[in-house]
Write an enzyme that holds these catalytic residues in place. Structure first.
Site, PDB file in Angstrom:
ATOM      1  N   ARG A   1       0.856  -1.197   0.000  1.00  0.00           N
ATOM      2  CA  ARG A   1       0.000   0.000   0.000  1.00  0.00           C
ATOM      3  C   ARG A   1       0.894   1.250   0.000  1.00  0.00           C
ATOM      4  NH1 ARG A   1      -1.759  -0.167   6.407  1.00  0.00           N
ATOM      5  NH2 ARG A   1      -0.047   1.148   7.115  1.00  0.00           N
TER       6      ARG A   1
ATOM      7  N   ASP B   1       5.889  -7.841   1.768  1.00  0.00           N
ATOM      8  CA  ASP B   1       5.186  -7.091   2.819  1.00  0.00           C
ATOM      9  C   ASP B   1       4.674  -8.063   3.869  1.00  0.00           C
ATOM     10  OD1 ASP B   1       3.231  -5.204   4.169  1.00  0.00           O
ATOM     11  OD2 ASP B   1       3.746  -3.948   2.453  1.00  0.00           O
TER      12      ASP B   1
ATOM     13  N   ASP C   1       8.738  -9.946   6.454  1.00  0.00           N
ATOM     14  CA  ASP C   1       8.901  -9.022   7.580  1.00  0.00           C
ATOM     15  C   ASP C   1      10.367  -8.604   7.535  1.00  0.00           C
ATOM     16  OD1 ASP C   1       9.533  -7.813  10.000  1.00  0.00           O
ATOM     17  OD2 ASP C   1       8.170  -9.069  11.158  1.00  0.00           O
ATOM     18  N   VAL C   2      10.620  -7.334   7.235  1.00  0.00           N
ATOM     19  CA  VAL C   2      11.998  -6.894   6.964  1.00  0.00           C
ATOM     20  C   VAL C   2      12.916  -7.004   8.175  1.00  0.00           C
ATOM     21  CG1 VAL C   2      11.384  -5.372   5.042  1.00  0.00           C
ATOM     22  CG2 VAL C   2      11.412  -4.448   7.390  1.00  0.00           C
TER      23      VAL C   2
ATOM     24  N   ASN D   1      11.620   0.200   1.204  1.00  0.00           N
ATOM     25  CA  ASN D   1      10.585   1.202   1.493  1.00  0.00           C
ATOM     26  C   ASN D   1       9.827   0.936   2.795  1.00  0.00           C
ATOM     27  OD1 ASN D   1       8.219   3.138   0.711  1.00  0.00           O
ATOM     28  ND2 ASN D   1       7.247   1.115   0.895  1.00  0.00           N
TER      29      ASN D   1
ATOM     30  N   TYR E   1      11.422   8.710  15.208  1.00  0.00           N
ATOM     31  CA  TYR E   1      11.280   8.426  13.765  1.00  0.00           C
ATOM     32  C   TYR E   1      12.376   9.150  12.979  1.00  0.00           C
ATOM     33  CZ  TYR E   1       9.162   8.513   9.076  1.00  0.00           C
ATOM     34  OH  TYR E   1       8.927   8.392   7.734  1.00  0.00           O
TER      35      TYR E   1
ATOM     36  N   LYS F   1      15.343   7.698  10.428  1.00  0.00           N
ATOM     37  CA  LYS F   1      15.498   8.084   9.025  1.00  0.00           C
ATOM     38  C   LYS F   1      16.869   8.719   8.778  1.00  0.00           C
ATOM     39  CE  LYS F   1      11.729   6.381   7.429  1.00  0.00           C
ATOM     40  NZ  LYS F   1      11.759   5.351   6.378  1.00  0.00           N
TER      41      LYS F   1
ATOM     42  N   VAL G   1       3.340  12.943   2.571  1.00  0.00           N
ATOM     43  CA  VAL G   1       2.402  12.441   1.555  1.00  0.00           C
ATOM     44  C   VAL G   1       1.201  11.877   2.310  1.00  0.00           C
ATOM     45  CG1 VAL G   1       2.091  10.893  -0.409  1.00  0.00           C
ATOM     46  CG2 VAL G   1       4.385  11.754   0.134  1.00  0.00           C
TER      47      VAL G   1
ATOM     48  N   THR H   1      -4.017  15.032  18.509  1.00  0.00           N
ATOM     49  CA  THR H   1      -4.116  14.269  19.764  1.00  0.00           C
ATOM     50  C   THR H   1      -3.127  14.797  20.799  1.00  0.00           C
ATOM     51  OG1 THR H   1      -4.631  12.345  18.413  1.00  0.00           O
ATOM     52  CG2 THR H   1      -4.084  11.913  20.714  1.00  0.00           C
TER      53      THR H   1
HETATM   54  N1  LIG Z   1       3.845   9.141   3.941  1.00  0.00           N
HETATM   55  C1  LIG Z   1       4.755  10.047   4.246  1.00  0.00           C
HETATM   56  O1  LIG Z   1       4.450  11.231   4.475  1.00  0.00           O
HETATM   57  C2  LIG Z   1       6.210   9.670   4.277  1.00  0.00           C
HETATM   58  C3  LIG Z   1       7.150  10.717   4.305  1.00  0.00           C
HETATM   59  C4  LIG Z   1       8.506  10.402   4.352  1.00  0.00           C
HETATM   60  C5  LIG Z   1       8.913   9.079   4.347  1.00  0.00           C
HETATM   61  N2  LIG Z   1       7.975   8.087   4.334  1.00  0.00           N
HETATM   62  C6  LIG Z   1       8.476   6.705   4.340  1.00  0.00           C
HETATM   63  O2  LIG Z   1       8.001   6.058   3.175  1.00  0.00           O
HETATM   64  C7  LIG Z   1       7.831   4.651   3.444  1.00  0.00           C
HETATM   65  C8  LIG Z   1       6.417   4.238   3.070  1.00  0.00           C
HETATM   66  O3  LIG Z   1       5.503   4.998   3.856  1.00  0.00           O
HETATM   67  P1  LIG Z   1       3.930   5.025   3.564  1.00  0.00           P
HETATM   68  O4  LIG Z   1       3.493   6.421   3.791  1.00  0.00           O
HETATM   69  O5  LIG Z   1       3.630   4.347   2.293  1.00  0.00           O
HETATM   70  O6  LIG Z   1       3.431   4.149   4.827  1.00  0.00           O
HETATM   71  P2  LIG Z   1       2.241   3.090   4.947  1.00  0.00           P
HETATM   72  O7  LIG Z   1       2.073   2.850   6.399  1.00  0.00           O
HETATM   73  O8  LIG Z   1       1.073   3.538   4.148  1.00  0.00           O
HETATM   74  O9  LIG Z   1       2.843   1.791   4.260  1.00  0.00           O
HETATM   75  C9  LIG Z   1       3.951   1.130   4.804  1.00  0.00           C
HETATM   76  C10 LIG Z   1       4.026  -0.275   4.267  1.00  0.00           C
HETATM   77  O10 LIG Z   1       5.140  -0.923   4.907  1.00  0.00           O
HETATM   78  C11 LIG Z   1       4.704  -2.185   5.375  1.00  0.00           C
HETATM   79  N3  LIG Z   1       5.482  -2.633   6.537  1.00  0.00           N
HETATM   80  C12 LIG Z   1       5.480  -2.130   7.790  1.00  0.00           C
HETATM   81  N4  LIG Z   1       6.278  -2.853   8.592  1.00  0.00           N
HETATM   82  C13 LIG Z   1       6.811  -3.840   7.807  1.00  0.00           C
HETATM   83  C14 LIG Z   1       7.718  -4.911   8.055  1.00  0.00           C
HETATM   84  N5  LIG Z   1       8.225  -5.135   9.283  1.00  0.00           N
HETATM   85  N6  LIG Z   1       8.053  -5.710   7.025  1.00  0.00           N
HETATM   86  C15 LIG Z   1       7.538  -5.507   5.780  1.00  0.00           C
HETATM   87  N7  LIG Z   1       6.655  -4.533   5.510  1.00  0.00           N
HETATM   88  C16 LIG Z   1       6.304  -3.701   6.512  1.00  0.00           C
HETATM   89  C17 LIG Z   1       3.232  -1.987   5.730  1.00  0.00           C
HETATM   90  O11 LIG Z   1       2.553  -3.219   5.825  1.00  0.00           O
HETATM   91  C18 LIG Z   1       2.783  -1.096   4.580  1.00  0.00           C
HETATM   92  O12 LIG Z   1       2.401  -1.852   3.452  1.00  0.00           O
HETATM   93  C19 LIG Z   1       8.166   4.468   4.926  1.00  0.00           C
HETATM   94  O13 LIG Z   1       9.503   4.050   5.050  1.00  0.00           O
HETATM   95  C20 LIG Z   1       8.001   5.859   5.486  1.00  0.00           C
HETATM   96  O14 LIG Z   1       8.749   6.048   6.656  1.00  0.00           O
HETATM   97  C21 LIG Z   1       6.638   8.350   4.285  1.00  0.00           C
END
Ligand SMILES: NC(=O)c1ccc[n+]([C@@H]2O[C@H](COP(=O)([O-])OP(=O)(O)OC[C@H]3O[C@@H](n4cnc5c(N)ncnc54)[C@H](O)[C@@H]3O)[C@@H](O)[C@H]2O)c1
Length: 267
Positions: free
Chosen positions: A18, A39, A65-66, A92, A161, A165, A196, A210
């Site tokens: 997702r 995933d 599971d990474v 990712n 967090y 990163k 995003v 919150t």
């Molecule tokens: N959305 C944002 O604003 C944003 C901004 C900067 C960076 N990011 C980074 O981008 C990446 C994706 O974020 P997103 O917004 O799509 O988040 P999201 O929560 O919508 O999706 C994250 C995905 O990672 C999977 N995941 C979580 N733990 C896992 C594990 N242990 N093993 C395998 N899969 C796992 C989840 O099941 C999910 O499908 C992340 O690394 C996040 O930190 C997101």
């Protein structure tokens, strides 16, 4: 068709079920790559792989599971067996647990360190082993790690967090150095996405309310946009296009780089 051609490439996208990972997987496939989704969310992950296959790409899903070494061994094997090789890894998968510094919970912080740092490091390890000369795939390749604008700015309630990163940023640099010096034929780069509105992004905005830091999610998002010179939130496709570029030969002389994809928020 993508501007950057990935015909014949074989990619594994972690967290591809997702959000940003799903968009990255679709963009890689649109550029011609075969794509494995890895995933913990099996049902959603299979749906994404099914959609890629329906669109004409070779695709599959593997439970990953990474944080688990055995899962990585299985995911690399499944990628090589299903796609016929492995030369792109998009590291990712990630989680975000919001907390003020004064309220940090050791267990929750440990979970973030595990997924975001250990998960990324294990991905690099197993990609290197598979992609370097003599590895199960052996053709070199490209790794793109997903850091965050959180590694480049100070924003309240995301200290843990942000630390994870920043670690992804450092892992990227040292891994790129080793891969270059040791002749692995693998480039390693990262991107720093801005906010995003995926599930993670929207939950973060809600958490700000919150915690009493903003009166509403809309106000929090409005302030983020106000800090962004290009004047909008990021979109999934903004991140996906940057990843396709860094995975493609268009970036063939780029390694150890961190690319902000944040509308200028972190400059
Ligand atoms: N959305 C944002 O604003 C944003 C901004 C900067 C960076 N990011 C980074 O981008 C990446 C994706 O974020 P997103 O917004 O799509 O988040 P999201 O929560 O919508 O999706 C994250 C995905 O990672 C999977 N995941 C979580 N733990 C896992 C594990 N242990 N093993 C395998 N899969 C796992 C989840 O099941 C999910 O499908 C992340 O690394 C996040 O930190 C997101």
């Amino acid at each position: 068709m993508s501007k950057f051609d990935l015909t014949g490439r074989k990619a594994l996208v972690t967290g591809g079920a997702r959000g940003l990972g799903e968009g990255m997987a679709k963009a890689l496939a649109a550029a011609g790559a075969s794509v494995m989704i890895g995933d913990v969310l099996a049902s959603l992950g299979r749906d994404v792989a099914g959609a890629l296959s329906a669109g004409g790409a070779k695709a599959g899903f593997v439970q990953l599971d990474v944080t688990k070494e055995d899962d990585w061994l299985g995911a690399v094997k499944a990628t090589v067996d299903t796609l016929g090789g492995f030369d792109i890894l998009i590291n990712n998968a990630g989680i975000e647990i919001t907390a003020l510094v004064a309220d940090i919970d050791a267990v929750e912080l440990g979970r973030m360190l595990d997924v975001n740092i250990v998960g990324t490091a294990l991905g690099l390890k197993h990609a290197f082993r598979a992609m370097r000369p003599g590895g199960a795939a052996g053709q070199g390749g490209a790794v793109v790690n997903i850091s965050s604008v959180a590694a480049t700015i100070a924003f309240p309630a995301i200290a843990g967090y942000s630390a994870t990163k920043s670690a992804v940023d450092r892992l990227t640099r040292v891994a790129a150095m080793e891969a270059g010096k040791l002749g692995y034929g693998v480039r390693v780069n990262c991107i720093y996405p801005g906010l995003v509105p995926t599930e993670m992004g929207m939950k973060l905005a809600a958490d700000m309310v919150t915690l009493g830091l903003w009166p509403s999610a809309e106000a929090a998002v409005g302030d983020v946009i106000g800090l962004t010179p290009l004047g909008r939130l990021g979109e999934v496709s903004d991140m996906a296009d940057a990843v396709v570029f860094l995975a493609s030969d268009a970036s063939r002389f780029i390694t150890g780089a961190g690319l902000p994809v944040d509308g200028g928020m972190g400059m």
